[in-house]
Design a protein around this motif. Structure first.
Motif, mmCIF file in Angstrom:
data_model
loop_
_atom_site.group_PDB
_atom_site.id
_atom_site.type_symbol
_atom_site.label_atom_id
_atom_site.label_comp_id
_atom_site.label_asym_id
_atom_site.label_seq_id
_atom_site.Cartn_x
_atom_site.Cartn_y
_atom_site.Cartn_z
ATOM 1 N N GLY A 163 1.394 6.676 -6.407
ATOM 2 C CA GLY A 163 0.342 7.675 -6.373
ATOM 3 C C GLY A 163 -0.998 7.212 -6.903
ATOM 4 O O GLY A 163 -1.817 8.040 -7.324
ATOM 5 N N LEU A 164 -1.263 5.893 -6.882
ATOM 6 C CA LEU A 164 -2.578 5.422 -7.296
ATOM 7 C C LEU A 164 -3.607 5.735 -6.215
ATOM 8 O O LEU A 164 -3.282 5.873 -5.037
ATOM 9 C CB LEU A 164 -2.547 3.913 -7.554
ATOM 10 C CG LEU A 164 -1.574 3.417 -8.628
ATOM 11 C CD1 LEU A 164 -1.784 1.926 -8.870
ATOM 12 C CD2 LEU A 164 -1.737 4.197 -9.933
ATOM 13 N N GLU A 165 -4.840 5.842 -6.634
ATOM 14 C CA GLU A 165 -5.924 6.203 -5.711
ATOM 15 C C GLU A 165 -6.357 4.976 -4.893
ATOM 16 O O GLU A 165 -6.821 3.983 -5.463
ATOM 17 C CB GLU A 165 -7.118 6.731 -6.505
ATOM 18 C CG GLU A 165 -8.332 7.049 -5.659
ATOM 19 C CD GLU A 165 -9.531 7.405 -6.513
ATOM 20 O OE1 GLU A 165 -10.655 7.404 -5.968
ATOM 21 O OE2 GLU A 165 -9.350 7.670 -7.722
ATOM 22 N N PRO A 166 -6.222 5.012 -3.550
ATOM 23 C CA PRO A 166 -6.620 3.848 -2.741
ATOM 24 C C PRO A 166 -8.135 3.701 -2.682
ATOM 25 O O PRO A 166 -8.862 4.682 -2.564
ATOM 26 C CB PRO A 166 -6.030 4.156 -1.364
ATOM 27 C CG PRO A 166 -5.932 5.644 -1.321
ATOM 28 C CD PRO A 166 -5.643 6.094 -2.725
ATOM 29 N N CYS A 167 -8.588 2.458 -2.779
ATOM 30 C CA CYS A 167 -10.023 2.159 -2.680
ATOM 31 C C CYS A 167 -10.368 1.438 -1.383
ATOM 32 O O CYS A 167 -11.555 1.268 -1.078
ATOM 33 C CB CYS A 167 -10.467 1.299 -3.862
ATOM 34 S SG CYS A 167 -10.196 2.065 -5.473
ATOM 35 N N GLY A 168 -9.357 0.994 -0.642
ATOM 36 C CA GLY A 168 -9.609 0.369 0.652
ATOM 37 C C GLY A 168 -9.257 -1.104 0.683
ATOM 38 O O GLY A 168 -8.962 -1.732 -0.334
ATOM 39 N N ALA A 172 8.548 10.068 -10.561
ATOM 40 C CA ALA A 172 9.972 9.927 -10.852
ATOM 41 C C ALA A 172 10.818 10.494 -9.716
ATOM 42 O O ALA A 172 11.842 9.906 -9.329
ATOM 43 C CB ALA A 172 10.313 10.618 -12.171
ATOM 44 N N ALA A 173 10.403 11.634 -9.158
ATOM 45 C CA ALA A 173 11.140 12.225 -8.037
ATOM 46 C C ALA A 173 11.085 11.312 -6.803
ATOM 47 O O ALA A 173 12.078 11.139 -6.097
ATOM 48 C CB ALA A 173 10.569 13.599 -7.705
ATOM 49 N N ARG A 174 9.931 10.717 -6.547
ATOM 50 C CA ARG A 174 9.808 9.798 -5.413
ATOM 51 C C ARG A 174 10.692 8.573 -5.600
ATOM 52 O O ARG A 174 11.335 8.092 -4.647
ATOM 53 C CB ARG A 174 8.350 9.373 -5.246
ATOM 54 C CG ARG A 174 7.414 10.484 -4.796
ATOM 55 C CD ARG A 174 5.971 10.001 -4.858
ATOM 56 N NE ARG A 174 5.018 11.036 -4.473
ATOM 57 C CZ ARG A 174 3.721 10.975 -4.710
ATOM 58 N NH1 ARG A 174 3.223 9.906 -5.340
ATOM 59 N NH2 ARG A 174 2.916 11.947 -4.330
ATOM 60 N N GLU A 195 0.828 -1.208 0.000
ATOM 61 C CA GLU A 195 0.000 0.000 0.000
ATOM 62 C C GLU A 195 0.859 1.254 0.000
ATOM 63 O O GLU A 195 0.539 2.245 -0.670
ATOM 64 C CB GLU A 195 -0.924 -0.014 1.216
ATOM 65 C CG GLU A 195 -2.096 -0.970 1.075
ATOM 66 C CD GLU A 195 -2.921 -1.084 2.341
ATOM 67 O OE1 GLU A 195 -4.117 -1.396 2.244
ATOM 68 O OE2 GLU A 195 -2.358 -0.855 3.448
ATOM 69 N N HIS A 196 1.947 1.220 0.730
ATOM 70 C CA HIS A 196 2.854 2.375 0.732
ATOM 71 C C HIS A 196 3.440 2.592 -0.652
ATOM 72 O O HIS A 196 3.493 3.732 -1.155
ATOM 73 C CB HIS A 196 3.978 2.162 1.743
ATOM 74 C CG HIS A 196 5.091 3.160 1.619
ATOM 75 N ND1 HIS A 196 4.930 4.494 1.935
ATOM 76 C CD2 HIS A 196 6.378 3.022 1.167
ATOM 77 C CE1 HIS A 196 6.062 5.145 1.712
ATOM 78 N NE2 HIS A 196 6.947 4.275 1.244
ATOM 79 N N PHE A 197 3.849 1.504 -1.314
ATOM 80 C CA PHE A 197 4.481 1.644 -2.623
ATOM 81 C C PHE A 197 3.476 2.142 -3.670
ATOM 82 O O PHE A 197 3.729 3.128 -4.362
ATOM 83 C CB PHE A 197 5.081 0.307 -3.065
ATOM 84 C CG PHE A 197 5.714 0.357 -4.430
ATOM 85 C CD1 PHE A 197 7.000 0.850 -4.592
ATOM 86 C CD2 PHE A 197 5.023 -0.067 -5.556
ATOM 87 C CE1 PHE A 197 7.586 0.910 -5.857
ATOM 88 C CE2 PHE A 197 5.595 -0.005 -6.821
ATOM 89 C CZ PHE A 197 6.882 0.477 -6.966
#
Length: 264
Positions: free
Chosen positions: A29-34, A85-87, A21-23
């Motif tokens: 930066g994907l949108e979490p759905c739970g 890319a920066a992350r 989930e962190h990655f």
């Protein structure tokens, strides 16, 4: 909304959902759905990609290695790609600019990275209008003498970044080497009498028309360059890449009768 016929979700195995989930959430930066919103018999976590499709991570004790060339492609906006890319660089992962190797379309950015369980992600972003077909821009290139090219020959002219085809009646056609799908570089396959783009496996006939493939839309015909004759010399004008319709693919440039050369 997912397009008809598109994959709605991709399921990946993960050994540690919190780590994944962190990655996928904080780095990609994907949108979490739970958690556990996707039906199944194992704990899972779900993310929504910018395409409207879903990445579902299912917890498993072990994750087997993916096969050769297996990867998940995620399309990002240019702004999102720059942030990701920066992350990645902060994590010591350097995205490769594969355009310099001729592996990408003009205006296309890409990075291959591994998630915590070793799955390969291909992160891709493209500039608006990236899929135009740019001309070689080398001016008028002298390709050689008319009689240097045999009937039914296909010759790559490197300085013009094109292929010069001589058909059965001695006429000429100069085809751009740029694929009309995503600007990759096509190569000639003499054993099949066709041009092939390795990027997405589009194929084109000797007149530049796209050869149909089941389940895949056709690309426009390969662009051409204008041909002029200076005596028996062939000049290719590489400053203008000429788009063609399907009805125009058989148009060729005939050798002037005043050239004083013979076909061979």
């Amino acid at each position: 909304m997912v397009r008809l016929g598109a994959i709605q979700a991709v399921l990946l195995e993960a050994t540690d959902l919190a780590r994944s989930e962190h990655f996928y959430g904080d780095v990609v930066g994907l949108e979490p759905c739970g958690r556990d919103v996707w039906p199944g018999d194992a704990p899972n976590t779900c993310f929504r990609a910018e395409s409207g499709q879903y990445v579902v991570l299912v917890q498993r004790p072990e994750v087997p290695a993916d096969g050769m060339e297996v990867h998940l492609q995620l399309y990002l906006s240019l702004e999102h790609w720059a942030v990701v890319a920066a992350r990645l660089q902060e994590l010591g992962i350097q995205p490769r600019d594969e355009r310099k190797k001729g592996l990408r379309a003009v205006g296309e950015l890409a990075a291959h990275v591994h998630d915590p369980d070793g799955h390969v992600l291909e992160l891709t972003a493209a500039e608006p209008r990236a899929y135009e077909v740019p001309p070689a821009g080398r001016g008028k290139v002298a390709a050689g003498r008319i009689d240097d090219f045999a009937i039914l020959s296909v010759t790559r002219i490197p300085q013009a970044q094109c292929f010069l085809i001589r058909d059965g009646d001695g006429s000429f056609l100069a085809l751009s080497q740029v694929c009309t799908h995503m600007q990759f570089t096509v190569s000639y396959q003499p054993e099949h009498y066709r041009f092939h783009c390795p990027r997405h496996r589009y194929r084109f006939g000797l007149n530049g028309a796209c050869l149909p493939r089941p389940g895949r839309g056709d690309a426009p015909p390969l662009h051409t360059y204008a041909i002029e004759f200076d005596g028996d010399q062939i000049l290719i004008d590489t400053d203008v890449s000429i788009a063609r319709s399907e009805a125009e693919v058989d148009c060729v440039t005939r050798v002037p009768e005043t050239s004083g050369t013979g076909a061979r």
